[in-house]
Design a protein around this motif. Structure first.
Motif, PDB file in Angstrom:
ATOM      1  N   UNK A 191       0.849  -1.177   0.000  1.00 25.34           N
ATOM      2  CA  UNK A 191       0.000   0.000   0.000  1.00 25.34           C
ATOM      3  C   UNK A 191       0.893   1.238   0.000  1.00 25.34           C
ATOM      4  N   UNK A 192       0.633   2.137  -0.926  1.00 24.41           N
ATOM      5  CA  UNK A 192       1.344   3.411  -0.969  1.00 24.41           C
ATOM      6  C   UNK A 192       0.493   4.450  -0.262  1.00 24.41           C
ATOM      7  N   UNK A 193       0.977   4.921   0.883  1.00 24.74           N
ATOM      8  CA  UNK A 193       0.226   5.889   1.666  1.00 24.74           C
ATOM      9  C   UNK A 193       0.377   7.296   1.143  1.00 24.74           C
ATOM     10  N   UNK A 194      -0.394   8.210   1.683  1.00 26.25           N
ATOM     11  CA  UNK A 194      -0.327   9.608   1.254  1.00 26.25           C
ATOM     12  C   UNK A 194       1.006  10.256   1.623  1.00 26.25           C
ATOM     13  N   UNK A 195       1.736   9.606   2.538  1.00 22.40           N
ATOM     14  CA  UNK A 195       3.053  10.120   2.928  1.00 22.40           C
ATOM     15  C   UNK A 195       4.161   9.650   1.989  1.00 22.40           C
ATOM     16  N   UNK A 196       3.805   8.913   0.940  1.00 18.67           N
ATOM     17  CA  UNK A 196       4.799   8.460  -0.032  1.00 18.67           C
ATOM     18  C   UNK A 196       5.536   7.206   0.378  1.00 18.67           C
ATOM     19  N   UNK A 197       5.140   6.590   1.500  1.00 20.89           N
ATOM     20  CA  UNK A 197       5.807   5.390   1.979  1.00 20.89           C
ATOM     21  C   UNK A 197       4.973   4.148   1.681  1.00 20.89           C
ATOM     22  N   UNK A 198       5.675   3.046   1.400  1.00 21.24           N
ATOM     23  CA  UNK A 198       5.004   1.788   1.095  1.00 21.24           C
ATOM     24  C   UNK A 198       4.950   0.887   2.320  1.00 21.24           C
ATOM     25  N   UNK A 199       3.810   0.220   2.468  1.00 20.25           N
ATOM     26  CA  UNK A 199       3.634  -0.732   3.549  1.00 20.25           C
ATOM     27  C   UNK A 199       3.315  -2.100   2.960  1.00 20.25           C
ATOM     28  N   UNK A 200       4.039  -3.125   3.402  1.00 21.18           N
ATOM     29  CA  UNK A 200       3.779  -4.480   2.932  1.00 21.18           C
ATOM     30  C   UNK A 200       2.512  -5.007   3.603  1.00 21.18           C
ATOM     31  N   UNK A 201       1.540  -5.438   2.787  1.00 20.05           N
ATOM     32  CA  UNK A 201       0.304  -5.973   3.358  1.00 20.05           C
ATOM     33  C   UNK A 201       0.100  -7.450   3.016  1.00 20.05           C
ATOM     34  N   UNK A 202       0.848  -7.947   2.052  1.00 18.64           N
ATOM     35  CA  UNK A 202       0.741  -9.373   1.714  1.00 18.64           C
ATOM     36  C   UNK A 202       2.059  -9.844   1.131  1.00 18.64           C
ATOM     37  N   UNK A 203       2.575 -10.931   1.690  1.00 18.53           N
ATOM     38  CA  UNK A 203       3.855 -11.487   1.248  1.00 18.53           C
ATOM     39  C   UNK A 203       3.696 -12.992   1.061  1.00 18.53           C
TER      40      UNK A 203
END
Length: 391
Positions: free
Chosen positions: A368-380
């Motif tokens: 997920x690419x948040x509004x802060x420009x950072x990516x979060x892994x949600x499924x691996x």
């Protein structure tokens, strides 16, 4: 999806293949759809056949009225994860599935008079609103979407005027679907044909579904004309309280990209072939489905062009053992190299819902690419998903 904003995510650190979904881009689409609902006085549903990534339903249901489902599993998913209206349609229902669907559906649309007569008592007993899918026999999909044209000759989808015979008591709504990623002009053509064939029935219903394929969130879509069309239709038929639209791609258009990596570069004759860590059969099935169409689907790769546009031409291949695992032929301004990441644009709809693990090819990660420009892994995903998928 804005590639300039996307580049801030640190693409080099992401493991491929992967999908990156922009929450900000999704909110933009939802705000547009919500504005159309308000202006036109209609209700918009998410077509789960195009996008069923339910972790984002929490955001989507803030703006849309519900989901449409193509069978039992989608109906249950919509009921459990979305929790608003659940409209269910399928070419046919089995007794076993229909008994379960009754637990989840708010609306059920039958594809034939015989199915209506078979299941009508059970649906009405549960106070579920029931409708019929009608076929306007007006094809507007064109060459690009021939394989997906629901109004093609001998289509199994929808009842034609000549076959609308029998006891139709109990129905409160109608449904038609003819568009494929199109603007409002084709809708006007189809709606005119629909009225000519079925105006006598339209007079007696309280809701109607204009189907999907509406490219409402596209920059060049005429949303003002759409709103006017819906308002005029409701004025013409005052008994109709609700007009529904069920887009899939319009909800998530330009919200996600897919990143893949070049694993090897080989030659066969004069052709350069870049082998990547994806697979069309496992990850981008529409490439295979449309390969022999007049206008096949070939994903856009950011920074690349069609063969000959740039100096360096490559055939992009997948990682599976299937000989036909070819994404397509592209050209690039600079030579490709091993480890290079390529970005396939606009990949949210009709991709994630069609994933397989053919040949043991791993499923893509999801970020997920948040509004802060950072990516979060949600499924691996890994071996556990592969083994579970087999039995």
């Amino acid at each position: 999806m804005d590639i300039d904003g996307f580049s801030k995510t640190g693409l080099r650190n992401l493991k491929t293949p992967c999908f990156i979904i922009s929450e900000q881009a999704l909110k933009r689409n939802l705000e547009i759809l919500a504005a159309v609902q308000k202006d036109a006085g209609c209700r918009i549903l998410l077509a789960q056949k195009a996008f069923s990534y339910y972790p984002l339903y929490k955001e989507i249901k803030k703006h849309l009225y519900g989901v449409c489902a193509s069978g039992l599993n989608e109906a249950r998913l919509g009921h459990e994860e979305f929790g608003r209206e659940v409209h269910v349609h399928a070419p046919a229902f089995s007794d076993e599935d229909f008994t379960q669907i009754l637990k989840y559906a708010t609306h059920i649309v039958f594809n034939s008079v015989s199915q209506l007569q078979r299941f009508r008592p059970a649906a009405l007993k549960k106070k579920i609103k029931i409708g019929l899918r009608l076929n306007p026999e007006t094809s507007v999909a064109g060459e690009k979407f021939g394989i997906y044209d629901p109004c093609c000759p001998a289509s199994r989808l929808g009842i034609t005027a000549g076959n609308l015979i029998g006891n139709l008591t109990g129905i409160s709504g109608l449904h038609f679907h003819a568009l494929c990623e199109q603007g409002v002009d084709p809708l006007i053509k189809v709606l005119n044909a629909f009225e000519k064939k079925f105006s006598h029935i339209i007079q007696n219903i309280s809701w109607i579904n204009f189907g999907g394929g509406h490219h409402i969130t596209s920059d060049n879509y005429d949303r003002k004309t759409l709103s006017g069309l819906i308002k005029a239709f409701k004025k013409k038929y005052p008994g109709i309280r609700e007009v529904y639209l069920e887009p899939g791609e319009a909800v998530v258009m330009n919200t996600a990209v897919m990143a893949i990596s070049v694993l090897d570069i080989i030659k066969n004759g004069r052709r350069r072939i870049a082998v990547t860590d994806t697979s069309v059969e496992a990850h981008i099935l529409d490439v295979l489905l449309t390969r022999h169409e007049k206008i096949p689907y070939i994903p856009e790769i950011i920074g690349a062009g069609r063969p000959g546009k740039f100096k360096y031409n490559y055939l992009l291949g997948g990682i599976s053992c299937a000989a036909g695992d070819i994404i397509g032929e592209y050209s690039f301004p600079e030579p490709l190299y091993c480890g290079q990441k390529l970005i396939l644009n606009d990949m949210a709809y009709y991709t994630m819902v069609k994933f397989t693990m053919f040949n043991g090819v791993n499923l893509p990660r999801i970020y997920h690419l948040g509004s802060n420009g950072k990516c979060k892994t949600v499924w691996n995903p890994g071996y556990a998903e592969y083994k579970k998928n087999l039995f």
